[in-house]
Design a protein around this motif. Sequence first.
Motif, short mmCIF file in Angstrom:
data_model
loop_
_atom_site.label_atom_id
_atom_site.label_comp_id
_atom_site.label_asym_id
_atom_site.label_seq_id
_atom_site.Cartn_x
_atom_site.Cartn_y
_atom_site.Cartn_z
N ASN A 35 0.85 -1.19 0.00
CA ASN A 35 0.00 0.00 0.00
C ASN A 35 0.88 1.24 0.00
O ASN A 35 2.11 1.13 0.13
CB ASN A 35 -0.96 -0.01 1.19
N PRO A 36 0.32 2.42 -0.16
CA PRO A 36 1.14 3.63 -0.28
C PRO A 36 1.98 3.91 0.96
O PRO A 36 1.52 3.78 2.09
CB PRO A 36 0.10 4.74 -0.49
N GLY A 37 3.22 4.34 0.72
CA GLY A 37 4.08 4.80 1.78
C GLY A 37 3.90 6.29 2.00
O GLY A 37 3.52 7.03 1.08
N PRO A 38 4.17 6.80 3.20
CA PRO A 38 3.88 8.20 3.54
C PRO A 38 4.67 9.23 2.74
O PRO A 38 4.22 10.36 2.58
CB PRO A 38 4.23 8.28 5.03
N PHE A 39 5.84 8.84 2.22
CA PHE A 39 6.64 9.78 1.45
C PHE A 39 6.81 9.32 0.00
O PHE A 39 7.67 9.82 -0.72
CB PHE A 39 8.00 9.98 2.11
N GLY A 40 5.97 8.36 -0.39
CA GLY A 40 5.99 7.85 -1.74
C GLY A 40 4.65 8.09 -2.42
O GLY A 40 4.31 9.22 -2.79
N MET A 41 3.84 7.05 -2.56
CA MET A 41 2.56 7.18 -3.26
C MET A 41 1.63 8.16 -2.56
O MET A 41 0.80 8.80 -3.21
CB MET A 41 1.89 5.82 -3.40
N VAL A 42 1.72 8.29 -1.25
CA VAL A 42 0.89 9.27 -0.54
C VAL A 42 1.14 10.67 -1.08
O VAL A 42 0.23 11.51 -1.14
CB VAL A 42 1.17 9.20 0.98
N GLN A 43 2.37 10.94 -1.52
CA GLN A 43 2.72 12.26 -2.04
C GLN A 43 2.55 12.38 -3.55
O GLN A 43 2.16 13.44 -4.05
CB GLN A 43 4.18 12.59 -1.67
N THR A 44 2.82 11.30 -4.28
CA THR A 44 2.90 11.39 -5.75
C THR A 44 1.81 10.65 -6.50
O THR A 44 1.66 10.83 -7.71
CB THR A 44 4.25 10.85 -6.26
N GLY A 45 1.07 9.76 -5.81
CA GLY A 45 0.05 8.98 -6.50
C GLY A 45 0.59 7.82 -7.30
O GLY A 45 -0.17 7.11 -7.97
N VAL A 46 1.91 7.58 -7.24
CA VAL A 46 2.55 6.51 -8.00
C VAL A 46 3.07 5.45 -7.03
O VAL A 46 3.70 5.80 -6.03
CB VAL A 46 3.72 7.07 -8.84
N PRO A 47 2.83 4.17 -7.28
CA PRO A 47 3.32 3.13 -6.37
C PRO A 47 4.82 3.25 -6.12
O PRO A 47 5.60 3.44 -7.06
CB PRO A 47 2.97 1.83 -7.11
N PHE A 48 5.21 3.16 -4.85
CA PHE A 48 6.61 3.32 -4.44
C PHE A 48 7.17 4.65 -4.95
O PHE A 48 8.36 4.76 -5.25
CB PHE A 48 7.47 2.15 -4.94
N GLY A 49 6.31 5.67 -5.01
CA GLY A 49 6.60 6.88 -5.74
C GLY A 49 7.52 7.87 -5.07
O GLY A 49 7.11 9.01 -4.79
#
Length: 214
Positions: A35-49
Amino acid sequence: MAYVYNPLRYAWDPHEAYLRKFAGGPKRVVFLGMNPGPFGMVQTGVPFGEIAAVRDWLHVQASVGRPQREHPRRAVTGFACARSEVSGHRLWGLFAERFGRSENFFAQHLVMNYCPLAFLEITGRNRTPDKLAPGEKSELFSACDEHLRDIVTALQPEWLVGIGDFALRRAEAVFPKGTPKLGRILHPRPASPAANRNWAGVATKQMKEVGIWS
């Protein structure tokens, strides 16, 4: 859970751009995160983002809004976020090193998440889906299982590779008959001691041992 973030709502623009750019046809290998990480997909909308990887290697960048309820210690600032998602840095870094251009990687691969939601405790601490209460898991996993079936139907992968044990277990629950073929690589999260010892080398070896990479 005190807070639930859904990047597919407030960060839909970059997520859609990611899918339109890279998910337009069948893939030989789909990597499945949790699931989204706090500084990855949570910020960018991209998996592992991880910000730099999404912006500079995937060349995806778009406007990001804010969750309806936002923890004061876990603000969403989109591509202005100054923190790096270590897991995403390691994952996309491996792919960049092995494939060079992002187009080379995405010709046969895609990265998706099992669950699109991020969960925060009252303290702001991130809680992954495997740590949710049994009653919380039941309805969530049912919806995420259906989403995973849709991913496989759309992309027709030969391999579905769980990034970590949780993703593999969910893949095994949804596809118990071996189609698609299932694999696993070590999760790159820094909380794992094993991941802090040459994660890229370990993950590459795991991919080669089952014949996904040569």
